[in-house]
Design an enzyme around this catalytic site. Structure first.
Site, PDB file in Angstrom:
ATOM      1  N   LYS A  76       0.814  -1.215   0.000  1.00 49.93           N
ATOM      2  CA  LYS A  76       0.000   0.000   0.000  1.00 49.93           C
ATOM      3  C   LYS A  76       0.849   1.267   0.000  1.00 49.93           C
ATOM      4  CE  LYS A  76      -4.384  -1.862   1.424  1.00 49.93           C
ATOM      5  NZ  LYS A  76      -5.490  -1.869   2.397  1.00 49.93           N
ATOM      6  N   ARG A 112      -3.708 -10.302   4.799  1.00 52.64           N
ATOM      7  CA  ARG A 112      -4.248 -10.300   3.433  1.00 52.64           C
ATOM      8  C   ARG A 112      -3.125  -9.827   2.507  1.00 52.64           C
ATOM      9  NH1 ARG A 112      -6.759  -6.680  -0.102  1.00 52.64           N
ATOM     10  NH2 ARG A 112      -8.429  -7.598  -1.382  1.00 52.64           N
TER      11      ARG A 112
END
Length: 288
Positions: free
Chosen positions: A224, A258
């Site tokens: 991210k 995840r």
């Protein structure tokens, strides 16, 4: 034993180490190009992730990158359901479906999915909370302010850890009131969803605050932008930063990671366990 309970009654233990959730995006526009696939390619990716060691899969058909908007039910169903059905035929790990829509979740569950992962925490579609309760499936409730289109427009927190914790628990109460079982609720602080770089770092640093609620915590930090901003790296170069975050999350008690990169994450967890399990040999050499 800490474990997730599926509708079938099967348990997924996560007390000893976090479960690894492999990401499959059946989208043309998810933020990481390496996760994008469709049709048969998405099925091959899912199978490959299981072969690399994924404990479960998360399949989505609507990008939630900053600035993205909803896709129609018809488009989401067309992208998602055939992939879920074929992946279910080929693998036996649990399948999570990443959607905000009750109809999409229903058809995905009918096709073989086991878990609902809702970035809106059951707030977008009131029918989704009823569906999850009715089917008795685990649900991931993620924290987000606004929508993917608006969430990164000047986000602000005075105390991100406490505010996110408080808001997540309010989402949990809503789910409980709708009839969702307490032991099938998973919480997700929503890294990158309406947060500044420093907010994400603080949420990760204090992840134990979320673990202490008693609900399993899903951590979705893979590649991210806060990692890129911290290291000065584009998305393709964020694996090492991601693994550092995964290691910290595992130390803090995350139940699920995840991830885009299953094999690397699996290696990290195995090495962590090996180091923690190392002991001195018995006998004279150990005593000298």
């Amino acid at each position: 034993m800490k474990a997730l309970r599926l509708a079938s009654g099967a348990l997924l233990p996560y007390e000893r180490r976090p479960l690894i959730m492999g990401i499959v995006n059946t989208t043309p526009d998810s933020f990481y190009p390496g996760s994008r696939a469709s049709g048969e390619e998405a099925v091959r990716r899912a199978v490959a992730l299981v072969e690399e060691g994924a404990d479960l899969l998360d399949i989505g058909a609507e990008s939630s990158r900053p600035g993205s908007d909803y896709v129609s039910e018809e488009e989401e169903l067309a992208r998602l359901v055939p992939v879920v059905r074929e992946v279910r035929r080929l693998v036996d790990v649990p399948i999570s479906v990443d959607t905000r829509k009750a109809r999409v979740a229903r058809e995905a569950l009918d096709a073989g999915a086991d878990i609902v992962n809702d970035i809106s925490a059951l707030r977008d579609d009131p029918d989704l909370a009823r569906l999850v309760a009715e089917r008795g499936v685990p649900v991931v409730l993620m924290h987000m302010r606004g929508t993917p289109r608006t969430m990164q427009i000047d986000p602000h927190y005075d105390d991100p850890v406490e505010e996110v914790r408080r808001e997540l628990l309010s989402f949990v109460e809503h789910a409980l009131e709708a009839g969702v079982h307490r032991d099938q609720i998973i919480i997700d602080p929503g890294f990158g969803f309406g947060k500044r770089r420093e907010d994400n770092l603080l949420l990760l640093k204090h992840l134990d605050v979320f673990v202490s609620t008693g609900y399993p915590v899903l951590v979705g930090v893979s590649r991210k932008s806060f990692i890129g901003l911290t290291l000065g790296r584009e998305v393709e170069e964020r694996l090492s930063g991601t693994l550092a975050c995964h290691y910290h999350a595992a130390l803090k008690g995350a139940a699920i990671l995840r991830v885009h990169d299953v094999k690397a994450t699996r290696d990290l967890i195995l090495m962590k366990e090996a180091v923690e399990g190392a002991t001195l040999p018995s006998g004279p050499a150990a005593e000298s």
